[in-house]
Each structure stands twice: as structure tokens, then as C-alpha cells.
Enzyme design. Structure first.
Site, PDB file in Angstrom:
ATOM      1  N   LYS A 235      -1.494  51.296 -35.314  1.00 10.51           N
ATOM      2  CA  LYS A 235      -1.715  52.817 -35.176  1.00 10.51           C
ATOM      3  C   LYS A 235      -0.762  53.350 -33.764  1.00 10.51           C
ATOM      4  O   LYS A 235      -0.202  54.611 -34.205  1.00 10.51           O
ATOM      5  CB  LYS A 235      -3.168  52.955 -34.418  1.00 10.51           C
ATOM      6  CG  LYS A 235      -4.118  52.660 -35.714  1.00 10.51           C
ATOM      7  CD  LYS A 235      -5.594  53.013 -35.043  1.00 10.51           C
ATOM      8  CE  LYS A 235      -6.562  52.541 -36.105  1.00 10.51           C
ATOM      9  NZ  LYS A 235      -7.839  53.050 -35.732  1.00 10.51           N
TER      10      LYS A 235
ATOM     11  N   ASP B 244      -9.817  59.411 -36.014  1.00  8.42           N
ATOM     12  CA  ASP B 244     -10.885  58.722 -35.493  1.00  8.42           C
ATOM     13  C   ASP B 244     -11.648  59.618 -34.548  1.00  8.42           C
ATOM     14  O   ASP B 244     -12.935  59.552 -34.269  1.00  8.42           O
ATOM     15  CB  ASP B 244     -10.263  57.501 -34.614  1.00  8.42           C
ATOM     16  CG  ASP B 244      -9.899  56.278 -35.430  1.00  8.42           C
ATOM     17  OD1 ASP B 244     -10.670  56.451 -36.663  1.00  8.42           O
ATOM     18  OD2 ASP B 244      -9.122  55.401 -35.193  1.00  8.42           O
TER      19      ASP B 244
HETATM   20  P1  NDP Z   1      -8.648  46.868 -29.440  1.00 13.50           P
HETATM   21  O1  NDP Z   1      -8.322  45.340 -29.368  1.00 13.50           O
HETATM   22  O2  NDP Z   1      -7.589  47.787 -29.314  1.00 13.50           O
HETATM   23  O3  NDP Z   1      -9.550  47.060 -28.153  1.00 13.50           O
HETATM   24  C1  NDP Z   1     -10.870  46.509 -28.032  1.00 13.50           C
HETATM   25  C2  NDP Z   1     -11.065  46.530 -26.430  1.00 13.50           C
HETATM   26  O4  NDP Z   1     -12.362  45.792 -26.219  1.00 13.50           O
HETATM   27  C3  NDP Z   1     -10.217  45.757 -25.634  1.00 13.50           C
HETATM   28  O5  NDP Z   1      -9.274  46.768 -25.016  1.00 13.50           O
HETATM   29  C4  NDP Z   1     -10.859  45.232 -24.522  1.00 13.50           C
HETATM   30  O6  NDP Z   1     -11.092  46.015 -23.435  1.00 13.50           O
HETATM   31  C5  NDP Z   1     -12.408  45.179 -25.342  1.00 13.50           C
HETATM   32  N1  NDP Z   1     -12.514  43.621 -25.757  1.00 13.50           N
HETATM   33  C6  NDP Z   1     -11.574  42.856 -26.300  1.00 13.50           C
HETATM   34  N2  NDP Z   1     -11.998  41.566 -26.694  1.00 13.50           N
HETATM   35  C7  NDP Z   1     -13.504  41.525 -25.943  1.00 13.50           C
HETATM   36  C8  NDP Z   1     -14.243  40.400 -25.852  1.00 13.50           C
HETATM   37  N3  NDP Z   1     -14.267  39.629 -26.453  1.00 13.50           N
HETATM   38  N4  NDP Z   1     -15.263  40.763 -25.099  1.00 13.50           N
HETATM   39  C9  NDP Z   1     -15.499  42.120 -24.327  1.00 13.50           C
HETATM   40  N5  NDP Z   1     -14.575  43.035 -24.530  1.00 13.50           N
HETATM   41  C10 NDP Z   1     -13.529  42.668 -25.493  1.00 13.50           C
HETATM   42  O7  NDP Z   1      -9.609  47.372 -30.738  1.00 13.50           O
HETATM   43  P2  NDP Z   1      -9.810  48.667 -31.191  1.00 13.50           P
HETATM   44  O8  NDP Z   1     -10.196  49.800 -30.034  1.00 13.50           O
HETATM   45  O9  NDP Z   1      -9.082  49.277 -32.164  1.00 13.50           O
HETATM   46  O10 NDP Z   1     -11.387  48.452 -32.028  1.00 13.50           O
HETATM   47  C11 NDP Z   1     -12.292  47.855 -31.241  1.00 13.50           C
HETATM   48  C12 NDP Z   1     -13.673  47.510 -32.300  1.00 13.50           C
HETATM   49  O11 NDP Z   1     -13.921  48.969 -32.984  1.00 13.50           O
HETATM   50  C13 NDP Z   1     -12.953  47.104 -33.665  1.00 13.50           C
HETATM   51  O12 NDP Z   1     -13.038  45.734 -33.519  1.00 13.50           O
HETATM   52  C14 NDP Z   1     -13.649  47.522 -34.931  1.00 13.50           C
HETATM   53  O13 NDP Z   1     -14.744  46.810 -35.222  1.00 13.50           O
HETATM   54  C15 NDP Z   1     -14.327  48.904 -34.326  1.00 13.50           C
HETATM   55  N6  NDP Z   1     -13.508  50.141 -34.925  1.00 13.50           N
HETATM   56  C16 NDP Z   1     -14.318  50.622 -35.655  1.00 13.50           C
HETATM   57  C17 NDP Z   1     -13.780  51.918 -36.376  1.00 13.50           C
HETATM   58  C18 NDP Z   1     -14.849  52.710 -37.427  1.00 13.50           C
HETATM   59  O14 NDP Z   1     -14.356  53.481 -38.259  1.00 13.50           O
HETATM   60  N7  NDP Z   1     -15.961  52.351 -37.348  1.00 13.50           N
HETATM   61  C19 NDP Z   1     -12.438  52.387 -35.979  1.00 13.50           C
HETATM   62  C20 NDP Z   1     -11.651  51.549 -35.088  1.00 13.50           C
HETATM   63  C21 NDP Z   1     -12.237  50.507 -34.598  1.00 13.50           C
HETATM   64  P3  NDP Z   1     -11.345  45.512 -21.948  1.00 13.50           P
HETATM   65  O15 NDP Z   1     -10.336  44.363 -21.999  1.00 13.50           O
HETATM   66  O16 NDP Z   1     -10.871  46.570 -20.923  1.00 13.50           O
HETATM   67  O17 NDP Z   1     -12.668  44.779 -21.581  1.00 13.50           O
END
Ligand code: NDP
Length: 279
Positions: free
Chosen positions: A70, A106
Site C-alpha cells: 500500500k 479504507d
Molecule cells: P500492520 O502490520 O501495518 O500494523 C499492525 C500494527 O499492529 C503494528 O504496527 C503493531 O503496532 C501492531 N502489532 C503487530 N503485531 C502485533 C502483535 N503481535 N501484538 C500486538 N500488536 C501487534 O498491519 P495493518 O495495519 O495493515 O493491518 C492490521 C490488521 O488489520 C490486519 O491484520 C488485518 O487483519 C486488519 N485489516 C482489516 C481490514 C479490513 O478491511 N477489515 C483492512 C486492513 C487491515 P505496535 O508495534 O505499535 O504495537
């Protein structure tokens, strides 16, 4: 609809992408609308992305973008909408005058999913956002557009600070949430919940007063967080509504003047989730 020489091709690109529900959702919509179009999922490795996008611009291509492309697509398109620029990520593109135009549906997807939950009525809402990744940025832009107060929670305090500063810079009223905060709405923008045994993204005691919650993650039987919230009397939904809403907004960009058949798209997503669960 027979696939023929005039059939338009749309794709969601990502890597991996074989799990995507977008083909099922968009093809159901194309059939319902009688459009001569087909939608597929294409695994595009990062190294092939520039060539793929150049070819799309050359042949008038259009489609959607998912993880991990993206941000790279946002940086590559010839033109982008203001929303796409503010999020810094593109999930929908099409071609105009031989150049790709990028958008981010989104953001309207999050807003529409929250409205379905009954949010956004009158007062200035307080949102708790868990996660600081790509979809969290879309939520921050949505918060800015709705005039919501945004509290950001991350596993890493420095990351939460950086995110809150960025969110402020794009017009959100953002601060870091270290402990419990009284909020109206909680949003999970982490991947927690994709696996049934995942811990909850946020302890329910850390969102006192929350009346509604949106989990961006979706799963066949809904996520554990959604079930836990409902047990506490909080109105909650998983990410399938956002999926449908962002897809509906994308379809209306692909076919200007068309109204996306959201009921058909919702039903297709439900069916596809049931099939995935059965595997
Ligand atoms: P990213 O990987 O860009 O970001 C996810 C964030 O979650 C990270 O920056 C981190 O933040 C946190 N994170 C990652 N792993 C863990 C963990 N194991 N435990 C706790 N926090 C964690 O993913 P996206 O933002 O693109 O997407 C996140 C989720 O949202 C996806 O898995 C997807 O399922 C869902 N999604 C759904 C959509 C829909 O249309 N319904 C559209 C896009 C996404 P930090 O390190 O700051 O804690």
C-alpha cells in the site's frame, strides 16, 4: 457473465494474497450488476511492483492493493487523492490519461463501519486506537475527518508518540494512551485475533466507558475480542463490514455512477468466510 474479449480485468495485488476475500466479494457484485468484468488476486513480489504498475498504467488497469504494497503504490502513482496522500497508503487505483490515480477507501470504510455500529451521532467522540501500522493510519485520518479525540496505544511507547505526532500533523487531535482511558469507541488495528489463541488486543479494563468497538480483524465465527466485548454489553463488530465498505467505495471508483450492491457483497464475504472455516 461469460468472460470474453471485452471483459475488463481487475485485481487485488499483495504478497501473500491467496487468502483475500476481495475476488469473491467483487465478482459477486459484478455479477449482480451485470458488468462485463472479472476480479482476481495477483501475488506481486516487491521486486516486480514497479514493472507491474507501469504495465497497469499502459493498459488502463485498475484494482486494489493490500499488504505489503500500500505504501509503495502510494509513492508510485502519477496522481493521488488528498485522502491517499494523508494516509500515505493506497488501497485502490485506476488509470486516467495514461497515468495511475491512487485513493484510499479504507478511510471511508472505517467511517461507514463505525456508522453501522451507531457511532458518529452528535458529540465529540473519544476513540482508542490500538496499533500503529497502515490501517491505524487510515483510522487516524478518519478520526481527523470526524473531529474525534484519538488515543493511541502501542506495544512501544516511542512508536505511540511518533504516531500521535504524525496523527496531529494530519489534523487528528491525538495523544498517547499509556494506561486506562475513558473512551466512547475502541478500534483494534493490530493483527491480534487472526489466530483463535491470540491474546486480546487491549484489556477491557483499559477502555472504561466504551460503548462501541470495531475490530478490523475478521474471522469466520467473529473474533475473540468481539465476543468478549459483547459479553460486557459493548456493541462490537469485526472487520468484515469495513472490508465490504472499502470494497464498495472502490467499486464506485472503478465504475463512476454505479451504486455498489453492498448486500450482495456482504453475503459473498459471509460465504467466503464459511468456506475458509470449513477448510
Ligand atoms: P500492520 O502490520 O501495518 O500494523 C499492525 C500494527 O499492529 C503494528 O504496527 C503493531 O503496532 C501492531 N502489532 C503487530 N503485531 C502485533 C502483535 N503481535 N501484538 C500486538 N500488536 C501487534 O498491519 P495493518 O495495519 O495493515 O493491518 C492490521 C490488521 O488489520 C490486519 O491484520 C488485518 O487483519 C486488519 N485489516 C482489516 C481490514 C479490513 O478491511 N477489515 C483492512 C486492513 C487491515 P505496535 O508495534 O505499535 O504495537
Amino acid at each position: 457473465m461469460e468472460i470474453g474479449a471485452k471483459t475488463r480485468l481487475f485485481a487485488v495485488i499483495g504478497d501473500p494474497v491467496a487468502h483475500s476475500l476481495s475476488p469473491a466479494m467483487h465478482n459477486a457484485a459484478f455479477r449482480a450488476l451485470g458488468l462485463d468484468a472479472v476480479y482476481v488476486a495477483l501475488r506481486v513480489p516487491a521486486t516486480a511492483l514497479p514493472a507491474f504498475l507501469a504495465a497497469q498504467a499502459a493498459i488502463g488497469g485498475a484494482g486494489n492493493v493490500t499488504v505489503p504494497h500500500k505504501e509503495a503504490v502510494e509513492g508510485s502513482v502519477a496522481r493521488k487523492t488528498d485522502v491517499c496522500k494523508r494516509v500515505g497508503a493506497c488501497n485502490t487505483y485506476w488509470t486516467e490519461d495514461g497515468g495511475l490515480v491512487g485513493d484510499n477507501t479504507d478511510v471511508p470504510g472505517v467511517i461507514a463501519a463505525l456508522e453501522q455500529l451507531g457511532a458518529g451521532t452528535h458529540k465529540r467522540e473519544r476513540w482508542m486506537l490500538v496499533g500503529t501500522g497502515g490501517s491505524a493510519r487510515a483510522v487516524a485520518v478518519a478520526a481527523a475527518d470526524r473531529g474525534a479525540e484519538l488515543y493511541v496505544r502501542s506495544r512501544d511507547s516511542a512508536r505511540a508518540r511518533t504516531f500521535a505526532q504524525w496523527a496531529d500533523s494530519i489534523g487528528a487531535d491525538a495523544s498517547v494512551a499509556a494506561g486506562p482511558v475513558e473512551v466512547d469507541i475502541a478500534i483494534n488495528a493490530t493483527p491480534l485475533g487472526l489466530a483463535g489463541h491470540d491474546p486480546l488486543p487491549i484489556d477491557l479494563n483499559h477502555i472504561p466507558g466504551a460503548q462501541r468497538a470495531l475490530d478490523l480483524v475478521y474471522a469466520a465465527g467473529e473474533t475473540r475480542w468481539v465476543h468478549a466485548l459483547r459479553e460486557r454489553g459493548i456493541k462490537a463488530a469485526d472487520g468484515r463490514e469495513m472490508l465490504v465498505q472499502q470494497g464498495a467505495a472502490a467499486l464506485e471508483r472503478f465504475f463512476p455512477g454505479t451504486t455498489a450492491p453492498k448486500e450482495v457483497m456482504r453475503a459473498a464475504v459471509q460465504r467466503a468466510l464459511r468456506v475458509q472455516r470449513g477448510r
